[in-house]
Design a protein around this motif. Structure first.
Motif, PDB file in Angstrom:
ATOM      1  N   ALA A   1      41.047  79.153  30.709  1.00  0.00           N
ATOM      2  CA  ALA A   1      41.066  78.596  29.352  1.00  0.00           C
ATOM      3  C   ALA A   1      41.070  77.012  30.017  1.00  0.00           C
ATOM      4  N   PHE A   2      40.133  76.208  29.306  1.00  0.00           N
ATOM      5  CA  PHE A   2      39.989  74.908  29.851  1.00  0.00           C
ATOM      6  C   PHE A   2      39.947  74.093  28.565  1.00  0.00           C
ATOM      7  N   ASP A   3      40.756  73.219  28.552  1.00  0.00           N
ATOM      8  CA  ASP A   3      41.026  72.408  27.117  1.00  0.00           C
ATOM      9  C   ASP A   3      39.793  71.222  26.932  1.00  0.00           C
ATOM     10  N   ALA A   4      39.113  70.946  27.960  1.00  0.00           N
ATOM     11  CA  ALA A   4      37.782  70.330  27.609  1.00  0.00           C
ATOM     12  C   ALA A   4      36.944  70.966  26.449  1.00  0.00           C
ATOM     13  N   TYR A   5      36.914  72.085  26.700  1.00  0.00           N
ATOM     14  CA  TYR A   5      35.934  72.946  25.690  1.00  0.00           C
ATOM     15  C   TYR A   5      36.107  72.474  24.296  1.00  0.00           C
ATOM     16  N   ALA A   6      37.344  72.066  23.818  1.00  0.00           N
ATOM     17  CA  ALA A   6      37.816  71.964  22.435  1.00  0.00           C
ATOM     18  C   ALA A   6      37.079  70.453  21.873  1.00  0.00           C
TER      19      ALA A   6
END
Length: 341
Positions: free
Chosen positions: A24-29
């Motif tokens: 899970a990588f917060d940059a995708y948001a």
């Protein structure tokens, strides 16, 4: 190199694949739209979190770029006011690797800005820091201004009042046509957004206390991908100063755009742009001359306004949007005071 998650994002005129060794990588948001699988990306960003998979910093230092940007990354300075742990850049044609921690602090703050600028230069576009919306006839309004000048409030109120969302922070312009760069919108924790933030589990923004949400969650109607630039509005809301919505000259607007909207200036990308040209001074200065000419042409081809107005006031909002939606302006240049109904 382990890749545990990946997303192919659609930035309208180009696509970027972002991959991470985190599940899970917060940059995708920060991206609101995916490109169809099978689309060949224009660029790839591979982010390797060193807490998940450790690599020897000495080896990374030897493999990493020798550019000024890479040196700054190794010091923990990414871009503008974004800092973090030391990170290591390894750049290949069409692909960037970054090794570090909390790398969501590099993807939207640096990589996207650089990729958009490189793409714009290579394809004859002007990359601007601007918000924007369109009306039903396709006429677009671009919003520029200093940080804290009210661009987000202006954009939000326009879209809630019936305008179509175009873009939040980035736009590519060529021959008077504005092309959106789809992205999430920053949302502050306020009573009207509590259910949205909690119900959708929105990811916190890099700035403390804010969150990011896709525009489709916030505004009615589908966002627009493009629009013919009709208006440029410089927003600088300051309630302690006289309120007003007035026409300004194209020369004034062009000078302002050069400092507050030009992506190279705003994001400190001059060294990156010089590197994009391989250090060729002639090519670099020719690009700068083209960017200056594009800014001038954009301002001269649009109606330009200065806005110090409270868009939360229904009567003011209605009058301002009516003026911007009109095909011919009812505001004379240099007229002070709020727009009448």
């Amino acid at each position: 190199m382990p890749v545990r998650s990946s997303r192919l994002v659609d930035l309208n005129l180009l696509t970027v694949r972002i991959s991470s060794n985190l599940e899970a990588f917060d940059a995708y948001a920060y991206f609101s739209r995916d490109a169809p699988e099978g689309t060949a990306p224009d660029h790839e960003i591979v982010c390797v979190d060193l807490d998940r998979d450790p690599y020897d910093p000495r080896v990374l230092g030897e493999l990493g770029d020798r550019t000024l940007r890479a040196k700054r990354f190794r010091s923990g300075y990414y871009l503008n006011h974004i800092f973090g742990d030391p990170a290591y850049l390894v750049t290949e044609p069409g692909r960037s690797f970054v090794f570090g921690r909390r790398l969501e602090r590099t993807v939207w703050p640096y990589f996207v800005k650089r990729i958009l600028t490189d793409f714009a230069v290579d394809h004859g576009y002007l990359h601007l820091k601007a918000g924007g919306f369109t009306f039903d006839d396709g006429g677009a309004t671009l919003l520029v201004g200093p940080n804290g000048g009210g661009k987000t409030v202006f954009l939000t109120q326009a879209c809630l009042a019936g305008a179509r969302f175009l873009t939040n922070t980035h736009v590519l312009v060529r021959d008077g046509e504005a092309h959106a760069v789809p992205s999430a919108v920053r949302v502050r924790r306020a009573p009207q957004f509590e259910a949205l933030i909690d119900g959708h589990g929105l990811v916190p923004h890099l700035e403390s206390g804010d969150f990011v949400a896709a525009p489709e969650l916030l505004f009615p109607g589908e966002p627009r991908d493009r629009g013919r630039v009709r208006n440029i509005v410089i927003t600088d809301f300051a309630p302690d100063r006289p309120q007003g919505f007035e026409r300004i000259s194209a020369e004034q607007a062009g000078l302002f755009l050069g400092l507050f909207a030009d992506a190279v200036v705003n994001y400190g990308l001059k060294d990156d742009l010089l590197g994009h040209h391989g250090g060729d001074l002639d090519a670099f200065t020719a690009t700068l001359a083209t960017l200056r000419r594009q800014l001038t042409d954009l301002a001269e081809g649009a109606r330009c306004y200065r806005a110090n107005v409270d868009m939360l006031d229904p009567s003011v909002r209605t009058a301002v949007l009516a003026e911007l939606a009109s095909v011919s302006s009812s505001v004379v240049p240099d007229a002070a005071g709020p727009v009448g109904p």
